[in-house]
Design an enzyme around this catalytic site. Structure first.
Site, PDB file in Angstrom:
ATOM      1  N   LYS A  12     -26.941   8.725   7.881  1.00  0.00           N
ATOM      2  CA  LYS A  12     -27.909   8.497   6.798  1.00  0.00           C
ATOM      3  C   LYS A  12     -28.631   9.790   6.412  1.00  0.00           C
ATOM      4  CE  LYS A  12     -28.676   3.705   8.313  1.00  0.00           C
ATOM      5  NZ  LYS A  12     -29.717   2.666   8.625  1.00  0.00           N
ATOM      6  N   TYR A  52     -25.956  -3.838   1.675  1.00  0.00           N
ATOM      7  CA  TYR A  52     -27.145  -4.409   2.297  1.00  0.00           C
ATOM      8  C   TYR A  52     -27.527  -5.752   1.667  1.00  0.00           C
ATOM      9  CZ  TYR A  52     -27.966  -0.161   5.078  1.00  0.00           C
ATOM     10  OH  TYR A  52     -27.862   0.868   5.990  1.00  0.00           O
ATOM     11  N   PHE A  60     -38.635  -4.671   2.409  1.00  0.00           N
ATOM     12  CA  PHE A  60     -38.297  -3.245   2.496  1.00  0.00           C
ATOM     13  C   PHE A  60     -36.996  -2.896   1.770  1.00  0.00           C
ATOM     14  CE2 PHE A  60     -36.762  -5.339   6.421  1.00  0.00           C
ATOM     15  CZ  PHE A  60     -35.398  -5.023   6.372  1.00  0.00           C
ATOM     16  N   ARG A 105     -29.946   6.212  18.346  1.00  0.00           N
ATOM     17  CA  ARG A 105     -31.239   5.830  17.756  1.00  0.00           C
ATOM     18  C   ARG A 105     -32.393   6.059  18.737  1.00  0.00           C
ATOM     19  NH1 ARG A 105     -28.832   0.444  14.722  1.00  0.00           N
ATOM     20  NH2 ARG A 105     -28.539   1.360  12.647  1.00  0.00           N
ATOM     21  N   ASN A 115     -33.364   5.315  10.938  1.00  0.00           N
ATOM     22  CA  ASN A 115     -32.684   5.197  12.244  1.00  0.00           C
ATOM     23  C   ASN A 115     -31.318   5.883  12.271  1.00  0.00           C
ATOM     24  OD1 ASN A 115     -31.256   3.382  10.748  1.00  0.00           O
ATOM     25  ND2 ASN A 115     -31.810   1.578  11.941  1.00  0.00           N
ATOM     26  N   HIS A 118     -25.559   4.153  10.380  1.00  0.00           N
ATOM     27  CA  HIS A 118     -25.059   2.788  10.179  1.00  0.00           C
ATOM     28  C   HIS A 118     -23.727   2.663  10.898  1.00  0.00           C
ATOM     29  CE1 HIS A 118     -23.573  -0.889   8.321  1.00  0.00           C
ATOM     30  NE2 HIS A 118     -22.419  -0.265   8.244  1.00  0.00           N
ATOM     31  N   GLU A 129     -16.136  -2.824   4.985  1.00  0.00           N
ATOM     32  CA  GLU A 129     -16.893  -1.582   4.800  1.00  0.00           C
ATOM     33  C   GLU A 129     -15.977  -0.354   4.700  1.00  0.00           C
ATOM     34  OE1 GLU A 129     -19.876  -1.617   7.908  1.00  0.00           O
ATOM     35  OE2 GLU A 129     -20.899  -3.327   6.990  1.00  0.00           O
TER      36      GLU A 129
HETATM   37  P1  IDP Z   1     -28.221  -2.347  11.582  1.00  0.00           P
HETATM   38  O1  IDP Z   1     -28.308  -1.067  10.780  1.00  0.00           O
HETATM   39  O2  IDP Z   1     -28.549  -2.110  13.025  1.00  0.00           O
HETATM   40  O3  IDP Z   1     -26.910  -3.070  11.391  1.00  0.00           O
HETATM   41  P2  IDP Z   1     -29.456  -4.288   9.785  1.00  0.00           P
HETATM   42  O4  IDP Z   1     -30.263  -5.491  10.189  1.00  0.00           O
HETATM   43  O5  IDP Z   1     -28.117  -4.514   9.187  1.00  0.00           O
HETATM   44  O6  IDP Z   1     -29.387  -3.322  11.055  1.00  0.00           O
HETATM   45  O7  IDP Z   1     -30.371  -3.470   8.772  1.00  0.00           O
HETATM   46  C1  IDP Z   1     -29.824  -2.429   7.999  1.00  0.00           C
HETATM   47  C2  IDP Z   1     -30.820  -1.292   7.917  1.00  0.00           C
HETATM   48  O8  IDP Z   1     -31.993  -1.732   7.234  1.00  0.00           O
HETATM   49  C3  IDP Z   1     -31.327  -0.785   9.259  1.00  0.00           C
HETATM   50  O9  IDP Z   1     -30.447   0.122   9.886  1.00  0.00           O
HETATM   51  C4  IDP Z   1     -32.628  -0.123   8.860  1.00  0.00           C
HETATM   52  O10 IDP Z   1     -32.372   1.163   8.277  1.00  0.00           O
HETATM   53  C5  IDP Z   1     -33.123  -1.053   7.757  1.00  0.00           C
HETATM   54  N1  IDP Z   1     -34.068  -2.035   8.316  1.00  0.00           N
HETATM   55  C6  IDP Z   1     -33.767  -3.127   9.047  1.00  0.00           C
HETATM   56  N2  IDP Z   1     -34.884  -3.789   9.409  1.00  0.00           N
HETATM   57  C7  IDP Z   1     -35.915  -3.084   8.884  1.00  0.00           C
HETATM   58  C8  IDP Z   1     -37.345  -3.266   8.901  1.00  0.00           C
HETATM   59  O11 IDP Z   1     -37.893  -4.210   9.486  1.00  0.00           O
HETATM   60  N3  IDP Z   1     -38.083  -2.324   8.236  1.00  0.00           N
HETATM   61  C9  IDP Z   1     -37.507  -1.273   7.573  1.00  0.00           C
HETATM   62  N4  IDP Z   1     -36.176  -1.063   7.535  1.00  0.00           N
HETATM   63  C10 IDP Z   1     -35.395  -1.964   8.178  1.00  0.00           C
HETATM   64 MG    MG Z   2     -26.151  -4.034   9.769  1.00  0.00          MG
END
Ligand code: IDP
Ligand code: MG
Length: 152
Positions: A12, A52, A60, A105, A115, A118, A129
């Site tokens: 990212k 997403y 967010f 992370r 973080n 992905h 993907e």
């Molecule tokens: P993942 O990246 O571990 O698969 P997902 O739930 O698919 O997690 O969420 C995608 C991305 O959305 C996360 O990597 C993070 O960058 C962002 N994200 C997820 N939850 C939050 C949150 O509570 N606040 C802000 N950003 C979030």
């Molecule tokens: Mg995810």
């Protein structure tokens, strides 16, 4: 029997800004994961809406899309045994504060919205993907002399 799988990783904009691209890629190389596809590219709004979609209702969501477009991202397709689960293990939980030490992370981030990385989370999502971000001609199947040591 372990399956050989392909998985999609995105480094990212925070990884690019913080000069962590090589550090993160090196971890995957050292594991023995084979780099099948690799490129720098700019994410589009259309791609992010699909990628997403499961977060579209979250507060967010708009900030997440803006963040993901700050700079180009590095897209990587990795191949290895049980690669989907193994790469998820290596990147750690979504929230870096809950991620295990030794994961990308946990080791390099403290903030869920930046973080760093992905990675696909299921066989179905990995297939979609990889197709979403890579054309067929951007993926390479090749032998390495270390395959016998890594794949058995
Ligand atoms: P993942 O990246 O571990 O698969 P997902 O739930 O698919 O997690 O969420 C995608 C991305 O959305 C996360 O990597 C993070 O960058 C962002 N994200 C997820 N939850 C939050 C949150 O509570 N606040 C802000 N950003 C979030
Ligand atoms: Mg995810």
């Amino acid at each position: 029997m372990a399956d050989v799988q392909r998985t999609l990783v995105l480094l990212k904009p925070d990884a690019l800004q913080r000069d962590l691209l090589g550090e993160i890629l090196t971890r995957f190389e050292r594991k023995g994961l084979k780099i099948i596809g690799l490129k720098l590219f700019q994410l589009s709004d259309e791609q992010l809406n699909v990628h997403y979609a499961h977060l579209a209702e979250k507060s967010f969501f708009a900030d997440l899309k803006t963040f993901m477009k700050h700079t180009p991202v590095v897209g990587i397709v990795l191949e290895g045994m049980e690669a989907i689960a193994e790469v998820r293990k290596m990147i750690g939980s979504t929230n870096p504060l809950q991620a295990d030490a030794g994961t990308v992370r946990a080791d390099f981030s403290m903030n869920v919205s930046s973080n760093l990385v992905h990675a696909s989370d299921s066989v179905e999502n990995a297939a979609e993907e990889v197709k979403r971000f890579f054309k067929e001609e951007e993926l390479f199947a090749y032998a390495k002399i270390t395959d016998q040591y890594i794949f058995g």
